[in-house]
Design an enzyme around this catalytic site. Structure first.
Site, PDB file in Angstrom:
ATOM      1  CG  ASP A   1      -6.013   0.083   6.981  1.00  0.00           C
ATOM      2  OD1 ASP A   1      -5.948  -0.733   6.046  1.00  0.00           O
ATOM      3  OD2 ASP A   1      -5.034   0.706   7.404  1.00  0.00           O
TER       4      ASP A   1
ATOM      5  CB  VAL B   1     -13.982  -1.647   2.432  1.00  0.00           C
ATOM      6  CG1 VAL B   1     -13.351  -0.288   2.679  1.00  0.00           C
ATOM      7  CG2 VAL B   1     -14.862  -1.612   1.180  1.00  0.00           C
TER       8      VAL B   1
ATOM      9  CB  THR C   1      -0.830  -0.059   1.300  1.00  0.00           C
ATOM     10  OG1 THR C   1      -1.751  -1.130   1.178  1.00  0.00           O
ATOM     11  CG2 THR C   1      -1.569   1.227   1.589  1.00  0.00           C
TER      12      THR C   1
ATOM     13  N   GLY D   1      -5.315  -4.474   7.415  1.00  0.00           N
ATOM     14  CA  GLY D   1      -6.270  -3.402   7.606  1.00  0.00           C
ATOM     15  C   GLY D   1      -7.308  -3.621   8.688  1.00  0.00           C
TER      16      GLY D   1
HETATM   17  N1  ASP Z   1      -3.853  -1.866   4.807  1.00  0.00           N
HETATM   18  C1  ASP Z   1      -4.136  -2.432   3.517  1.00  0.00           C
HETATM   19  C2  ASP Z   1      -5.481  -3.139   3.586  1.00  0.00           C
HETATM   20  O1  ASP Z   1      -5.751  -3.810   4.558  1.00  0.00           O
HETATM   21  C3  ASP Z   1      -3.101  -3.395   3.029  1.00  0.00           C
HETATM   22  C4  ASP Z   1      -1.642  -2.985   3.193  1.00  0.00           C
HETATM   23  O2  ASP Z   1      -1.345  -1.956   3.771  1.00  0.00           O
HETATM   24  O3  ASP Z   1      -0.751  -3.716   2.696  1.00  0.00           O
HETATM   25  O4  ASP Z   1      -6.234  -3.064   2.645  1.00  0.00           O
END
Ligand code: ASP
Length: 311
Positions: A210, A208, A179, A233
């Protein structure tokens, strides 16, 4: 002109020192450096923190190395479904989109939601329609198809559940994805935060994370700090991690480093892995993570630049 500074991340993960070749490491750090420079140039010309975080995240969304925009992972239907959010610390305005499949730069649509609608979060078809109506670039879903990422999904899709992109048991080091996020303080004293992601490999369609949830994966308030998170997330949502940092600073008088460290500790206590970037209204930067790696970089108020991957 007041202090200005910027920090970015390209995802937290379980990479170990030495697991990337020199060329791979350089490709990541060069792109982090380009992205940082994009935002920093805006800030040094007196531009706003909101402009800086949007432009910086767009650079990372356009790069297939990261799990956002062009490099997004695949969901359980074999499709790319993206989430993004942005927040302006000056007026606490925020915009986000979730589960979109045709918006080339999700962060720019999140900004349009913030500035051109009365809403904070638009999802799916509604977000895509809104993007079209507001002149945001729409692409065919095939634009997001990356063959290597698709093969990873094919190899893992029959396993139960979604895998966090940072999980190198599922995603080999060469395919490590993350991300992306950016936080900035501009010379007028305004903070902003932006986060963009393809989410988790093999996530249920419609899931969905975070990243588009204001207060979980993204938060900014001039009174305290701007924050962008990365990791599993669900844990960040359950802890309201991004807002937690602002609250610890506002109500308990924590420094940004103390608050960010405490918030990541709470994610770990629930069993979650990840990291975050945070900046306060003086330009102090904190980037705690409880994983072995996090793609990250910053340029401080003193102009010192850093990019790194491992702990
Ligand atoms: N936080 C992101 C999610 O859960 C994934 C990530 O940060 O790699 O969608």
């Amino acid at each position: 002109m007041g202090n200005y500074a910027i920090a970015i991340h390209g995802g937290a993960g379980r990479l170990m020192t030495g697991s990337l070749t020199h060329e791979q490491e350089k490709a990541f750090t060069d792109k982090l450096s380009d992205a940082l420079q994009t935002g920093y140039t805006i800030l040094s010309n007196g531009g706003s923190a909101v402009d800086a975080v949007e432009a910086t995240v767009r650079v990372l969304e356009d790069c297939p190395l990261f799990n956002a925009g062009k490099g997004s992972v695949f969901n359980s239907e074999g499709k790319n479904e993206m989430d993004a959010s942005i927040m302006n610390g000056k007026n606490l305005k925020a915009g986000a989109i979730a589960a979109v499949q045709t918006i080339r730069n999700p962060i720019s649509c999140a900004r349009a939601v913030m500035e051109k609608s009365t809403h904070v979060l638009l999802a799916g078809h509604g977000a895509e329609k809104f993007a079209e109506e507001n002149g945001i670039d729409i692409v065919d879903p095939s634009y997001f198809h990356d063959e290597e990422r698709y093969q990873t999904w094919l190899a893992t899709k029959d396993k139960e559940g979604a895998s966090w992109a940072g999980d190198t048991a599922i995603i080999t080091p060469e395919k490590k994805l993350g991300t992306v996020g950016c936080v900035a303080l501009d010379s007028a004293g305004n903070l902003a935060a932006a986060t963009s992601t393809g989410g988790m490999n093999n996530k249920k369609f419609g899931r969905v994370g975070d990243s588009p949830i204001i207060g979980a994966g993204c938060y900014a308030d001039n009174k305290t700090c701007a924050v962008s998170c990365t990791g599993e997330g669900e844990y960040f949502i359950r802890q309201s991690t991004a807002y937690d940092i602002a609250a610890l600073m506002e109500y308990k008088g924590f420094t940004v480093a103390q608050a960010a460290t405490e918030a990541i500790k709470k994610v770990a206590q629930l069993g979650g892995e990840g990291g975050l970037i945070a900046i306060d209204n003086q330009g102090n930067i904190s980037v705690p993570f409880n994983t072995s790696s996090m793609f990250r970089g910053w340029i401080t108020a003193q102009g010192e630049k850093f990019t790194g991957i491992f702990r």
